[in-house]
Design a protein around this motif. Sequence first.
Motif, PDB file in Angstrom:
ATOM      1  N   ALA A  66      64.209  91.447  58.859  1.00 52.83           N
ATOM      2  CA  ALA A  66      63.874  92.700  58.017  1.00 52.83           C
ATOM      3  C   ALA A  66      62.185  92.810  58.009  1.00 52.83           C
ATOM      4  N   LEU A  67      61.400  91.730  58.043  1.00 49.74           N
ATOM      5  CA  LEU A  67      59.882  91.883  57.887  1.00 49.74           C
ATOM      6  C   LEU A  67      59.508  92.223  59.097  1.00 49.74           C
ATOM      7  N   GLU A  70      60.099  95.929  59.258  1.00 54.67           N
ATOM      8  CA  GLU A  70      59.103  96.596  58.210  1.00 54.67           C
ATOM      9  C   GLU A  70      57.972  96.732  58.971  1.00 54.67           C
ATOM     10  N   ARG A  71      57.273  95.894  59.565  1.00 52.27           N
ATOM     11  CA  ARG A  71      55.846  95.685  59.914  1.00 52.27           C
ATOM     12  C   ARG A  71      55.867  96.826  61.255  1.00 52.27           C
ATOM     13  N   ALA A  73      57.798  99.378  61.877  1.00 56.30           N
ATOM     14  CA  ALA A  73      58.171 100.677  61.490  1.00 56.30           C
ATOM     15  C   ALA A  73      57.048 101.474  60.779  1.00 56.30           C
ATOM     16  N   ALA A  74      55.952 100.546  60.298  1.00 60.14           N
ATOM     17  CA  ALA A  74      54.871 101.026  59.583  1.00 60.14           C
ATOM     18  C   ALA A  74      53.950 101.688  60.611  1.00 60.14           C
ATOM     19  N   VAL A  91      67.386  94.313  56.127  1.00 57.33           N
ATOM     20  CA  VAL A  91      66.530  95.437  56.965  1.00 57.33           C
ATOM     21  C   VAL A  91      66.709  96.743  55.998  1.00 57.33           C
ATOM     22  N   GLN A  92      67.703  96.820  55.335  1.00 62.62           N
ATOM     23  CA  GLN A  92      67.781  98.157  54.395  1.00 62.62           C
ATOM     24  C   GLN A  92      67.025  97.988  53.459  1.00 62.62           C
ATOM     25  N   THR A  93      66.768  96.762  52.537  1.00 60.55           N
ATOM     26  CA  THR A  93      66.183  96.702  51.457  1.00 60.55           C
ATOM     27  C   THR A  93      64.649  96.887  51.521  1.00 60.55           C
ATOM     28  N   ARG A  94      64.069  96.867  52.869  1.00 62.92           N
ATOM     29  CA  ARG A  94      62.708  96.878  53.145  1.00 62.92           C
ATOM     30  C   ARG A  94      62.749  98.345  54.064  1.00 62.92           C
ATOM     31  N   VAL A  95      63.353  98.836  54.685  1.00 60.00           N
ATOM     32  CA  VAL A  95      63.390  99.983  55.621  1.00 60.00           C
ATOM     33  C   VAL A  95      64.695 100.737  55.321  1.00 60.00           C
TER      34      VAL A  95
END
Length: 256
Positions: A66-67, A70-71, A73-74, A91-95
């Motif tokens: 997930a992390l 997220e990184r 995807a930024a 992953v859904q919780t972050r992206v």
Amino acid sequence: MEWSDRLRQVLEAVQTGALSVQEAWQQLRDLPYETLEFARIDHHRVLRKGFPEVVFGQGKTPDQVALLVERLAAKGRVLATRIEPTHYEAVQTRVPQAIYHPEARVLTVGDFPAPPEHPYGVVVSAGTADLPVAQEAALTARFMGVRVETLFDVGVAGIHRVLNHRQLLMEAGAIVVVAGMEGALASVVGGLVPCPVIAVPTSIGYGAHFGGLAPLLTMLNSCAPGVCVVNIDNGFGAGYCMALILQQAASLTEGK
């Protein structure tokens, strides 16, 4: 926005004076990579390779995946392979915009590019049990922006099934052949077509199959010219290679 576009935007802003050198440094400090406790994310890879770093989910915890997603995807689009439902939930919780493709065990963030009509690739699978690997190959290549057709369950036990689609294969720019058991389909296709064939042995088969070793050796020993082989179950590697071949062919065609 792709990271390469973002880099160009920052450099142009510095050139025009809209951005100070210090401000640009703050935005570019993650080049060439970003250091996390458990990983170093290669944000510069898209500039060297034309495609961002891909996350391999197998062996990683849901929080780690997930992390990483997220990184990445930024900075732009993301492709992650060998993703389990538990990974996707984290992953859904972050992206939340991430999309899970369960049959391929792949996660994507961002749009699939609109591919050119030609050249195109074909992903061929010998049996239905080979579908997860075949779908991984097809989805990887499509996410890289090439047109991919699929031809599933056409193994050598019923060779007429693949021969019925000979025109589709003959006009392809590259072909991925995914097969378990004895892995003979790659040689059959390689003997029919004029384009490169990327063979993918799978870990599907009975005991003497040795978890994919038997088809791997068969494919490595193919007498059909133009057949190259990736590792067992490596649909991602095959799809990536096919996309590069098609992209190079397209660029050469455009240059004429």
